[in-house]
Design a protein around this motif. Structure first.
Motif, PDB file in Angstrom:
ATOM      1  N   VAL A 128       0.777  -1.299   0.092  1.00  0.00           N
ATOM      2  CA  VAL A 128      -0.039  -0.072  -0.025  1.00  0.00           C
ATOM      3  C   VAL A 128       0.774   1.288  -0.051  1.00  0.00           C
ATOM      4  CG1 VAL A 128      -0.060   0.084   2.496  1.00  0.00           C
ATOM      5  CG2 VAL A 128      -2.035   1.035   1.228  1.00  0.00           C
ATOM      6  N   GLY A 129       0.497   2.117  -0.590  1.00  0.00           N
ATOM      7  CA  GLY A 129       0.992   3.535  -0.598  1.00  0.00           C
ATOM      8  C   GLY A 129       0.109   4.904  -0.936  1.00  0.00           C
ATOM      9  N   SER A 130       0.545   5.706  -1.284  1.00  0.00           N
ATOM     10  CA  SER A 130      -0.265   6.984  -1.711  1.00  0.00           C
ATOM     11  C   SER A 130       0.641   7.849  -2.654  1.00  0.00           C
ATOM     12  CB  SER A 130      -0.692   7.652  -0.455  1.00  0.00           C
ATOM     13  OG  SER A 130      -1.602   8.977  -0.875  1.00  0.00           O
ATOM     14  N   TYR A 131      -0.420   8.584  -3.569  1.00  0.00           N
ATOM     15  CA  TYR A 131       0.161   9.753  -4.241  1.00  0.00           C
ATOM     16  C   TYR A 131      -0.132  11.053  -3.848  1.00  0.00           C
ATOM     17  CZ  TYR A 131       0.205   6.381  -8.424  1.00  0.00           C
ATOM     18  OH  TYR A 131       0.574   5.427  -9.164  1.00  0.00           O
ATOM     19  N   ARG A 132      -0.543  10.825  -2.587  1.00  0.00           N
ATOM     20  CA  ARG A 132      -0.850  12.029  -1.790  1.00  0.00           C
ATOM     21  C   ARG A 132       0.271  12.562  -0.932  1.00  0.00           C
ATOM     22  NH1 ARG A 132      -6.946  11.826   0.910  1.00  0.00           N
ATOM     23  NH2 ARG A 132      -8.103  11.660  -1.312  1.00  0.00           N
ATOM     24  N   VAL A 133       0.608  13.963  -0.827  1.00  0.00           N
ATOM     25  CA  VAL A 133       1.950  14.344  -0.402  1.00  0.00           C
ATOM     26  C   VAL A 133       1.392  14.977   0.940  1.00  0.00           C
ATOM     27  CG1 VAL A 133       3.637  16.105  -0.408  1.00  0.00           C
ATOM     28  CG2 VAL A 133       3.236  14.952  -2.548  1.00  0.00           C
ATOM     29  N   THR A 134       1.640  13.913   1.960  1.00  0.00           N
ATOM     30  CA  THR A 134       0.825  14.118   3.335  1.00  0.00           C
ATOM     31  C   THR A 134       1.801  13.483   4.326  1.00  0.00           C
ATOM     32  OG1 THR A 134      -1.290  14.014   4.540  1.00  0.00           O
ATOM     33  CG2 THR A 134      -0.913  12.424   2.775  1.00  0.00           C
ATOM     34  N   PRO A 135       1.494  14.005   5.676  1.00  0.00           N
ATOM     35  CA  PRO A 135       2.390  13.346   6.639  1.00  0.00           C
ATOM     36  C   PRO A 135       1.865  11.792   7.121  1.00  0.00           C
ATOM     37  CG  PRO A 135       1.547  14.964   7.634  1.00  0.00           C
ATOM     38  CD  PRO A 135       1.218  15.210   6.003  1.00  0.00           C
TER      39      PRO A 135
END
Length: 544
Positions: free
Chosen positions: A111-118
């Motif tokens: 799992v991961g994300s393309y959102r730049v968030t902490p």
């Protein structure tokens, strides 16, 4: 893990006519050896390995006789964000029948994300099976029809609905994968639909690679293109789950995975909520902004210097990755794609030695291919040389070290006039072009030529032949399967001092011959009538 067994050097006279070896194989070999050494740490963007790679490429391009290709600079900055998931909780599914289902990060899910968030948290999200996750109005297909998935977790099948069709006839081209079948599209569409999370079910055959590839590619630092909204329009979480885990997930909701997967292949399929089931996952995000770089060199043309022919290859690989049983955690990327990068260097050296052509020849080593064609996509959207003035080009990715072959395998055979240039170059070697035997694997959408094709530029991409001089197609298949199983996107894609260079020599000469022919003609090759990129090219060229 065992190395791929090199095929012995053999006499070629009985198979193909003698042909001059022009592209310097020693230059190629030494470049592959250097780029894939442990010192380069797998050439991940934004690392010390990138710095060493860039310095080496500039040094080699200069030595080959190239000039800086971007307004006096060797580089084109590619803004990226490095995102590393930390403290990943298990992906859990609650509700339905039985105890909570918990999937471990790495062995059972990534799992991961393309959102730049902490921080990313998906809590108590309703789960919906959306079949192949395709919305294609021009084909009358919409797996999201009448569905609101905002805040929900969508579960998606990889590839196209007709990937098992024996021929190339079907709503999505039969066996030949379209872009709708690629994992990148699945996540893009899920985001457009407002899904909080998107999970692709991994199955080896339609994905075209095993879970080991998913695990090594999706754990650790991930590179994404910098965006104005810092990825706020993307799903909060994206990832993959193992096939067996998907079946257990469906069963807890009283559904049969195999039955629904079969139903999803039929036009008019309606998404199926996994009633009562909730998805939960969370992780911290380590964020680092940086500018990776494409490296661009040019041999200026003598008569039409504003008209350019491209040679492309990606210099990046995965860096440090999931360790092999022996503890080796460097994904060196010798085949993928130190070979293609070395080809740029060797061909540039040969072309400079032969002398300039009427049109300019441009050599572009792009970054971020392994992260979703980021460098070539950035170049495509921000071309250093206008697309309308780009004649066409060749892309080199993961050259075959299987030994001499009677053919080459063209990815996207029949799409453009570039086939004719290749056919003429092959005839000089006594070889032939073959269409790819596994179009369902979607290789056309998995390398950097696609980023140029999207903007109308005809690009040729071929693999080393699968009909080997020694052993025929059986040996070619065995080589490909061994590479995919033992080395692809893993720590054992390493330089082998016993490689047989007889086959790759002829492939290098082909790339050089096609590129030089394009740079020496006054023709403007195009896509075939009816091809998906023809209208884009026609519009681009209409203003000239």
């Amino acid at each position: 893990m065992r190395r791929l067994a090199p095929l012995p050097l053999i006499a070629l006279a009985f198979a193909v006519p003698a042909a001059a070896q022009t592209v310097p194989i020693d230059t190629f070999r030494e470049a592959v050896k250097t780029l894939s050494s442990d010192d380069y740490e797998g050439r991940a963007p934004g690392t010390a390995g990138e710095e060493k790679t860039l310095a080496f490429l500039v040094e080699q391009f200069k030595a080959a006789g190239l000039k800086p290709g971007n307004k006096g600079s060797w580089f084109q900055d590619v803004p990226m964000v490095e995102l590393t998931a930390k403290n990943v909780t298990p992906l859990t599914f609650t509700g339905g029948t039985g105890a909570a289902q918990s999937l471990a990060y790495g062995p059972q899910m990534v799992v991961g994300s393309y959102r730049v968030t902490p921080r990313v948290d998906v809590k108590a999200s309703d789960v919906v099976f959306v079949g192949y996750g395709i919305n294609a109005p021009e084909r009358g297909w919409n797996d999201y029809a009448g569905l609101d998935v905002r805040g929900k977790t969508v579960v998606i099948l990889v590839n196209d609905p007709d990937w098992q069709t024996p021929d190339l006839k079907g709503p999505f081209g039969g066996r030949a994968m379209t872009y709708y079948g690629r994992w990148t599209y699945k996540f893009e569409e899920a985001a457009r639909q407002g899904a909080a999370a998107a999970l692709i079910v991994h199955q080896t055959q339609p994905a075209a690679y095993g879970w080991n590839v998913v695990q090594s590619s999706w754990t650790g630092a991930q590179q994404v293109a910098a965006s104005k909204d810092d990825g706020a329009s993307q799903s909060a979480a994206i990832g993959w789950i193992q096939d067996a885990q998907a079946k257990a997930l469906f069963a807890r909701a009283g559904q049969d995975f195999d039955r629904l997967a079969a139903a999803a292949k039929v036009k008019g399929f309606k998404a199926v909520p996994l009633t009562g089931v909730k998805a939960n996952v969370g992780f911290d995000m380590q964020v680092r902004r940086h500018a990776s770089k494409n490296v661009i060199g040019i041999l200026p043309g003598t008569q039409h210097p504003d008209e350019v022919v491209l040679y492309t290859a990606h210099w990046d690989h995965l860096g440090r990755c999931e360790a092999a049983p022996d503890g080796d955690d460097i994904c060196n990327g010798a085949i993928d794609n130190a070979t293609g990068t070395a080809a740029l260097i060797a061909i540039a050296k040969e072309e400079a030695a032969k002398g300039a052509t009427p049109r300019s020849q441009v050599f572009v080593a792009v970054t971020g291919e392994e992260s979703g064609l980021l460098g070539s996509d950035y170049y495509g959207r921000n071309p250093v040389f206008p697309h309308a003035k780009t004649v066409g080009g060749v892309n080199m990715d993961a050259l075959s070290m299987a030994g001499p072959a009677k053919n080459v395998v063209v990815v996207g055979y029949g799409k453009s006039d570039l086939d004719g240039y290749l056919t003429r170059a092959l005839a000089a070697q006594g070889r032939v072009a073959s269409p790819e035997p596994t179009p369902e694997k979607g290789f056309y959408y998995r390398s950097d030529h696609f980023s140029l094709a999207k903007h109308g530029v005809p690009m040729l991409y071929f693999d080393g032949g699968d009909d080997l001089v020694q052993g025929g197609k059986a040996a070619g298949k065995a080589y490909a399967e061994a590479y995919e199983k033992n080395a692809y996107h893993g720590p054992k894609d390493e330089f082998d001092p016993n490689w047989n260079y007889a086959g790759v020599q002829r492939d290098l000469d082909l790339y050089a011959a096609v590129g030089r022919a394009l740079a020496s003609t006054t023709e403007w090759p195009n896509w075939k009538p009816g091809d998906e990129f023809r209208a884009i090219r026609d519009k681009s060229r209409s203003g000239q």
